[in-house]
Enzyme design. Structure first.
Site, PDB file in Angstrom:
ATOM      1  N   TRP A 318       0.834  -1.212   0.000  1.00 58.45           N
ATOM      2  CA  TRP A 318       0.000   0.000   0.000  1.00 58.45           C
ATOM      3  C   TRP A 318       0.862   1.252   0.000  1.00 58.45           C
ATOM      4  CZ3 TRP A 318      -1.802   2.829   4.872  1.00 58.45           C
ATOM      5  CH2 TRP A 318      -0.924   2.637   5.943  1.00 58.45           C
ATOM      6  N   ASP A 319       2.147   1.097   0.294  1.00 57.55           N
ATOM      7  CA  ASP A 319       3.086   2.215   0.247  1.00 57.55           C
ATOM      8  C   ASP A 319       2.936   2.970  -1.085  1.00 57.55           C
ATOM      9  OD1 ASP A 319       3.875   0.086   1.957  1.00 57.55           O
ATOM     10  OD2 ASP A 319       5.939   0.789   2.032  1.00 57.55           O
ATOM     11  N   GLU A 460       0.376  -3.106  12.583  1.00 59.36           N
ATOM     12  CA  GLU A 460       0.377  -4.565  12.386  1.00 59.36           C
ATOM     13  C   GLU A 460       0.603  -5.347  13.673  1.00 59.36           C
ATOM     14  OE1 GLU A 460       3.422  -4.542   9.419  1.00 59.36           O
ATOM     15  OE2 GLU A 460       1.963  -4.541   7.779  1.00 59.36           O
TER      16      GLU A 460
HETATM   17  O1  IFM Z   1       3.577  -1.500   4.014  1.00 57.25           O
HETATM   18  C1  IFM Z   1       4.453  -1.506   5.089  1.00 57.25           C
HETATM   19  C2  IFM Z   1       3.687  -1.859   6.330  1.00 57.25           C
HETATM   20  O2  IFM Z   1       2.701  -0.896   6.592  1.00 57.25           O
HETATM   21  C3  IFM Z   1       4.620  -1.935   7.514  1.00 57.25           C
HETATM   22  N1  IFM Z   1       5.665  -2.898   7.257  1.00 57.25           N
HETATM   23  C4  IFM Z   1       6.443  -2.581   6.085  1.00 57.25           C
HETATM   24  C5  IFM Z   1       5.574  -2.485   4.852  1.00 57.25           C
HETATM   25  C6  IFM Z   1       6.410  -2.097   3.631  1.00 57.25           C
HETATM   26  O3  IFM Z   1       6.920  -0.817   3.772  1.00 57.25           O
END
Ligand code: IFM
Length: 724
Positions: A318-319, A460
């Site tokens: 989603w980045d 997360e």
């Molecule tokens: O998309 C992110 C997630 O929100 C957190 N862990 C790393 C991922 C990649 O940057």
């Protein structure tokens, strides 16, 4: 201070992984890590290819690193000189952010090696390196240069059946193990000195040995050109690689490359006055995002660690939509379009994933690879104590991903005014994402209220929660966007009718209309939004307390056994991300209350976190904090910030989400940029450290320059000027 470059003195092999990322040269097609030319795999050299993936046995699928065709190592009077292996007198290396040029200079005693190199922006298959050796004594120099197949892989090997060819142009070709994609590279040199050339090959590659007697003070200049093609690009990669010998020469290529970068900066540079450290950090940050933009491709996205290596499986998260997209949509809409076309083209993968989980519609991959293949495994973390994989639920439960894509699709339409992307599949993506949520919803049969249970929000560390405020708000936006399509296509009802028929959508439309107003709104306590149902009942303790419970610094904080899971400590902006993405839903007082509550409870364990806090801090006038968070975000790829490990998994690399975040803080936060009906408006909030902020914005056919400055009397003035 030169705000356009960064360099370091000295060489420390323990820093090699970090330096490879911070001195990255990339052009969207490939990323050349900032390792010295002579580096063996222990110093992590790599040429990482965008969009080419492979899986070796049951290891994680990841992008493929091409053979390294800028390899060069110098010997003098029979002794080989290589950083990391041999002592040296002095070393310096640096990166020019303006034109993406890496340089290094190493004094080995009898010889000094200097180089300058780049990944050509206009010729995306080309790498060029000017490699110079200065002799400090009379003697014989031997330069061994060529194509090294001794390459670094995290989960490799990925290349098999090597064929190496000698000649005027050296070539190496190999195929990937899983799909048989042909990867070819070539190397060609031009030199200003006479040398006896021999060519050799062994299990580490194919090389030229250039023997040259030298006098003290003599400088040998070798221009090395490398081309990289795969069978995904062209029918005959080897033939295209051979064209490397027709190039115009190093200086001309560099001039062309620099001109292309000037074009990029004209479209996107944020200039700041008042703090040189900040200006440099922002240049670094914008460089690192701009250099991985897929300008060569109509449909491609950017991995979470850019092209700095294979971390995070080279996957698209989603980045892309929430963190990278804003800079591009406001400055280089062609790139923004390519990011979204990637999602349109990978819709089949999202439909397949939804079906696999028993849902309808489009559930996009949490870690998307080519074709929308899900790269995220069920066991995404390794426990540091037992060394066993830990069951994580990012893949199955981080359902906000589909709505994040819809959020960007709608922004693209609203900011650019360009409807064609919706016509070319974007509208279908929106409808299929909304359909997914319809089938994923938990409806209360008595009240008709809708929950989204068993999900993971951006934080997360708390897995499998119900009614994550961020997720529910994103879903509401997705449903609203689906229902809003009829309005967007009001002048072309045939288009909508056709789509509704094609997708057999009538019944779902009616259900969506009902669901829209029933999605559970978050609970609040004194204006603080509860991150998910039951969050306020978790242990409320400080970040230090939770950190103090770690038995190992690399221990994973989330999941069933993680130290954060039973507490209110969160990994990254979650409610705050919602406030940043939907500013109009919330009053300043709401933002104030939530910021004060969540910030001390946030570990900022992800590089995606600080920018969301900074954006919201600007809004409520917490400008000192906004400034600190901005500096942290913008300088991440200079100082090498961010976590390097999640459990036993290496997660280092560049941080394009922070890079995009730095643009957001400066443009959307400090300048307060908002697009209203395709025209920029600003509502500045300049921190005291800044005197002036100037940047271009593209909206449709029009280009504007935004200028925000502080006057002598401390007032803030601004102008929005349309460029001719
Ligand atoms: O998309 C992110 C997630 O929100 C957190 N862990 C790393 C991922 C990649 O940057």
């Amino acid at each position: 201070m030169d705000t356009w470059s960064y360099s370091i003195l000295g060489f420390d092999p323990a820093r090699a992984a970090l330096d490879g990322s911070r001195f990255l040269c990339a052009n969207g097609y490939m990323g050349l890590r900032g390792a010295p030319e002579e580096a063996g795999r222990e110093l992590y050299p790599a040429v990482t290819l965008a969009g080419v993936y492979d899986q070796y046995r049951d290891k994680w699928r990841e992008p493929v690193n091409a053979p390294h065709a800028l390899f060069a190592r110098t010997s003098f009077n029979g002794k080989e000189y290589a950083l990391g292996a041999e002592p040296h007198e002095a070393h310096r290396c640096g990166l020019d952010y303006r034109h993406g040029v890496y340089c290094r200079e190493t004094d080995f005693g009898p010889v000094t090696v200097r180089s300058e190199r780049f990944a050509s922006l206009p010729l995306c298959h080309l790498l060029a390196d000017r490699y110079q050796v200065t002799a400090h004594e009379d003697g014989e120099v031997v330069i061994r240069c060529g194509i090294s197949t001794d390459i670094w892989d995290i989960n490799g090997p990925h290349l098999f059946d090597f064929r190496l060819d000698e000649g005027e142009v050296l070539t190496a070709r190999a195929v990937t193990g899983q799909k048989g994609i042909l990867v070819a590279v070539s190397q060609y040199v031009q030199r200003d000195f006479d040398a006896e050339e021999r060519q050799v090959q062994d299990e580490t590659g194919v090389f030229r040995l250039l023997h040259c007697p030298v006098k003290k003070g003599q400088i040998l200049t070798l221009d090395i050109f490398a081309a990289v093609y795969t069978s995904l690009d062209v029918l005959d990669p080897l033939e295209r690689c051979a064209e490397v010998r027709h190039l115009t020469g190093y200086e001309a290529l560099k001039t062309q490359h620099a001109a292309a970068w000037e074009g990029v900066w004209r479209r996107s540079e944020i200039q700041i006055e008042g703090d040189d450290e900040a200006a440099r950090a922002l240049h670094a940050s914008q460089y690192h995002l701009n250099c991985v933009a897929p300008r060569h491709a109509l449909s491609m996205s950017i991995p979470a660690r850019g092209l700095s290596g294979q971390t995070y499986k080279g996957a698209i998260f989603w980045d892309s939509e929430i963190f990278f997209f804003p800079m591009f949509v406001h400055t280089q809409p062609g790139v923004a379009r390519s990011l979204l076309r990637y999602r349109i083209e990978t819709l089949p993968g999202a439909l397949k994933k939804a079906a696999e989980y028993g849902y309808r519609g489009a559930f996009y991959a949490w870690e998307s690879q080519e074709g929308g293949e899900e790269g995220c495994t069920n066991f995404n973390v390794v426990d540091v104590f037992t060394h066993r994989p830990v069951r994580t639920y990012f893949r199955d439960k981080q359902i906000h991903i589909s709505a994040d894509i819809v959020y960007a699709l709608r922004q693209y339409y609203e900011i650019t005014g360009d409807r064609t992307l919706l016509e070319e599949g974007g509208a279908e993506v929106i409808l299929q994402c909304a359909r997914f949520y319809l089938s994923r919803a938990n409806a209360h049969l008595d009240t008709g209220d809708v929950d989204f249970a068993d999900v993971i929000g951006p934080d997360e560390y708390h897995e499998r929660v119900t009614n994550n405020a961020f997720t529910n708000r994103m879903i509401r936006h997705c449903v609203e966007s689906a229902l809003g399509l009829k309005q967007i296509f009001a002048d072309d009802p045939g288009m909508m009718d056709g789509l509704m028929k094609k997708l057999d959508y009538e019944k779902d439309w009616a259900l969506l209309s009902r669901m829209y107003g029933r999605i559970r709104a978050p609970q609040t306590r004194d204006s603080v939004i509860e991150q998910f149902d039951g969050y306020f009942r978790l242990e409320d303790c400080s970040l230090q307390t939770v950190r103090g419970r770690l038995c190992d610094p690399k221990e994973y904080w989330g999941g069933d056994h993680g130290v954060a899971g039973t507490t209110e400590i969160i990994k990254q902006a979650d409610v705050i991300a919602m406030l940043a993405l939907f500013p109009e839903d919330f009053s300043d007082a709401d933002v104030r209350a939530n910021w004060a509550y969540y910030e001390p409870r946030t570990e900022h364990g992800s590089s995606l976190s600080a920018c969301m806090y900074a954006l919201t801090a600007c809004r409520i006038g917490r400008l000192e904090e906004a400034w600190q968070l901005f500096m942290k975000t913008a300088s991440i790829d200079i100082v090498g910030g961010g976590k390097q490990w999640a459990g036993e998994i290496y997660i280092g690399g560049t941080h394009p989400a922070s890079n995009g975040g730095a643009w957001m803080i400066a443009a959307l936060g400090f300048a307060g940029l908002r697009m209203r009906s395709g025209v920029p408006e600003v509502h500045p909030r300049l921190p005291r450290q800044l005197k002036r902020l100037t940047f271009p914005v593209t909206a449709g056919e029009k280009r504007y320059v935004i200028d925000v400055r502080r006057t002598e009397s401390g007032e803030t003035e601004y102008s929005v000027t349309e460029m001719g």
